[in-house]
Design a protein around this motif. Structure first.
Motif, short mmCIF file in Angstrom:
data_model
loop_
_atom_site.label_atom_id
_atom_site.label_comp_id
_atom_site.label_asym_id
_atom_site.label_seq_id
_atom_site.Cartn_x
_atom_site.Cartn_y
_atom_site.Cartn_z
N TYR A 49 42.56 45.05 28.27
CA TYR A 49 41.92 45.67 28.96
C TYR A 49 40.89 44.75 29.76
CZ TYR A 49 39.07 46.20 25.09
OH TYR A 49 39.04 45.65 23.23
N SER A 50 40.54 43.72 29.40
CA SER A 50 39.60 42.44 29.88
C SER A 50 40.49 41.39 30.93
CB SER A 50 39.48 41.27 28.64
OG SER A 50 41.01 40.17 28.06
N GLN A 51 41.65 41.68 30.75
CA GLN A 51 42.76 41.13 32.48
C GLN A 51 42.12 41.51 33.70
OE1 GLN A 51 43.72 38.23 32.12
NE2 GLN A 51 42.96 38.45 30.04
N ILE A 52 41.46 43.42 33.30
CA ILE A 52 40.84 44.17 35.20
C ILE A 52 39.90 43.70 35.15
CG2 ILE A 52 40.93 46.74 35.50
CD1 ILE A 52 41.99 47.45 32.88
N GLN A 53 40.16 42.85 36.43
CA GLN A 53 38.47 43.13 37.40
C GLN A 53 38.93 43.95 38.88
OE1 GLN A 53 36.15 42.82 39.70
NE2 GLN A 53 37.90 41.43 41.44
N PRO A 54 38.11 45.27 38.30
CA PRO A 54 37.70 46.93 39.13
C PRO A 54 36.88 46.53 40.61
CG PRO A 54 36.36 46.70 36.94
CD PRO A 54 37.09 45.33 37.41
N VAL A 55 36.21 45.01 40.67
CA VAL A 55 35.12 45.37 42.08
C VAL A 55 35.87 44.78 42.53
CG1 VAL A 55 32.96 44.39 42.01
CG2 VAL A 55 33.69 44.74 40.60
N PRO A 56 36.21 45.25 44.00
CA PRO A 56 36.73 45.08 45.65
C PRO A 56 35.71 43.89 46.25
CG PRO A 56 36.46 47.37 45.31
CD PRO A 56 35.81 46.42 44.23
N GLY A 57 36.32 42.66 47.05
CA GLY A 57 35.56 42.66 47.64
C GLY A 57 35.08 41.34 47.12
N LEU A 58 34.86 40.24 45.87
CA LEU A 58 34.07 39.60 45.30
C LEU A 58 35.32 38.28 45.95
CD1 LEU A 58 33.56 40.53 41.22
CD2 LEU A 58 32.12 40.61 43.15
N GLY A 59 35.84 38.62 45.69
CA GLY A 59 36.46 36.93 46.33
C GLY A 59 36.68 36.92 47.72
N ALA A 118 34.49 33.61 49.49
CA ALA A 118 35.17 32.51 50.19
C ALA A 118 36.52 31.69 49.07
CB ALA A 118 34.62 31.59 51.04
N ASP A 119 36.92 32.40 48.46
CA ASP A 119 37.74 32.42 47.80
C ASP A 119 39.46 32.89 48.07
OD1 ASP A 119 39.80 32.00 46.00
OD2 ASP A 119 39.69 33.76 44.26
N PRO A 120 39.94 30.74 48.15
CA PRO A 120 41.22 30.59 48.83
C PRO A 120 42.55 32.01 49.29
CG PRO A 120 40.13 28.67 48.70
CD PRO A 120 39.61 30.07 47.42
N SER A 121 42.04 32.39 47.84
CA SER A 121 43.27 32.70 46.70
C SER A 121 43.10 34.85 48.00
CB SER A 121 43.44 33.01 46.02
OG SER A 121 42.48 34.34 45.15
N PHE A 122 42.47 35.25 47.94
CA PHE A 122 41.92 36.08 48.87
C PHE A 122 42.69 36.30 50.34
CE2 PHE A 122 39.99 39.10 51.77
CZ PHE A 122 39.91 40.43 50.89
N ALA A 123 42.98 35.35 50.90
CA ALA A 123 43.41 35.02 52.19
C ALA A 123 44.56 34.83 52.47
CB ALA A 123 42.42 33.85 53.00
N ASP A 179 42.48 41.84 44.91
CA ASP A 179 44.13 41.68 45.41
C ASP A 179 44.78 43.07 46.23
OD1 ASP A 179 44.40 38.80 44.53
OD2 ASP A 179 45.01 39.90 42.66
N LEU A 180 44.79 44.01 45.48
CA LEU A 180 44.23 45.15 46.37
C LEU A 180 43.74 45.43 47.48
CD1 LEU A 180 43.47 47.75 43.43
CD2 LEU A 180 46.12 46.56 44.57
N LEU A 181 42.65 45.10 47.81
CA LEU A 181 42.21 44.88 49.45
C LEU A 181 42.89 44.04 50.38
CD1 LEU A 181 39.92 45.42 50.58
CD2 LEU A 181 38.10 43.90 49.75
N ALA A 182 42.97 42.75 49.56
CA ALA A 182 43.55 41.60 50.43
C ALA A 182 44.93 42.19 50.74
CB ALA A 182 43.67 40.02 49.40
#
Length: 227
Positions: free
Chosen positions: A74-84, A88-93, A151-154
């Motif tokens: 459960y520590s591998q879950i990032q539940p907040v969308p939009g942080l990337g 300006a995280d390149p992985s989002f693009a 990742d879901l958002l992107a």
């Protein structure tokens, strides 16, 4: 007690599946099966290559080593969308670009008329399957994957972007006919002159040596009815 590590590369799983599909595609194209010949071949080929690349980038390599799994799943879950996006995280693009082909190919391959909302929902659903599988693989195999709401958002935005690019191409008189000629028969964007086997009606007329009659007209050599 010593542990053991098993590593599965994508070429061991994805490559055989892709090769099997390519052989099936070649066989059906050679037989002239409806929807598997003509300009529909590149569309199916691109879809298969994209799916193979997607699996390679998101699920492989699979590393099975419980000794590496030091943190709870459960520590591998990032539940907040939009942080990337905000940071300006390149992985989002990159994650958005990864799903652009899906937004282009879906309307050309499905029989249902898709809107931007329909493409967004399908992109979101596929992205959710990927993220949940990654989380499950981490819990079972400790391969270091996580589930990220960014990742879901992107992925969803990428799918919609691809759909909008396709719509833009369809609105252009210069590219609309070309794009429609690649759509699978029976789909909403397929060229109306295409048959179910993906060949153009003009090609059919040339191969038979006959001219198709216009609406309300008669074919050459056909007697004209008199009233």
């Amino acid at each position: 007690m010593g542990g053991f590590t098993i590593r599965i590369e994508s070429w061991e799983v994805v490559a055989p599946l892709l090769l099997a599909f390519l052989l099936l595609l070649a066989l059906r194209a050679a037989r002239g099966n409806p929807g598997w010949s003509g300009r529909t071949v590149p569309v199916r080929l691109l879809a298969a290559l994209w799916a193979a690349a997607l699996a390679d980038l998101t699920w492989f390599p699979v590393v099975m080593d419980r000794a590496q799994n030091l943190a709870p799943w459960y520590s591998q879950i990032q539940p907040v969308p939009g942080l990337g996006l905000l940071s300006a995280d390149p992985s989002f693009a990159l994650n958005a670009l990864l799903f652009v082909p899906l937004g282009v190919l879906l309307p050309l391959m499905t029989r249902t008329e898709l809107s931007a909302k329909g493409v967004a929902l399908r992109s979101l659903a596929l992205s959710a399957v990927i993220e949940l599988t990654q989380l499950l693989m981490y819990a079972l195999f400790a391969n270091g994957r996580s589930a990220d709401a960014d990742d879901l958002l992107a992925n969803t935005l990428g799918g919609v972007l691809g759909f909008l690019l396709l719509r833009l191409a369809l609105r252009s008189t210069a590219s609309s006919r070309l794009v429609r000629s690649f759509a699978l028969p029976g789909t909403p964007h397929a060229d109306r002159g295409n048959r179910s086997d993906g060949t153009d009606s003009t090609d059919r007329s040339e191969s038979t040596g006959r001219t198709e009659p216009e609406a309300g007209g008669t074919a050459p050599g056909e007697p004209v009815s008199r009233r």
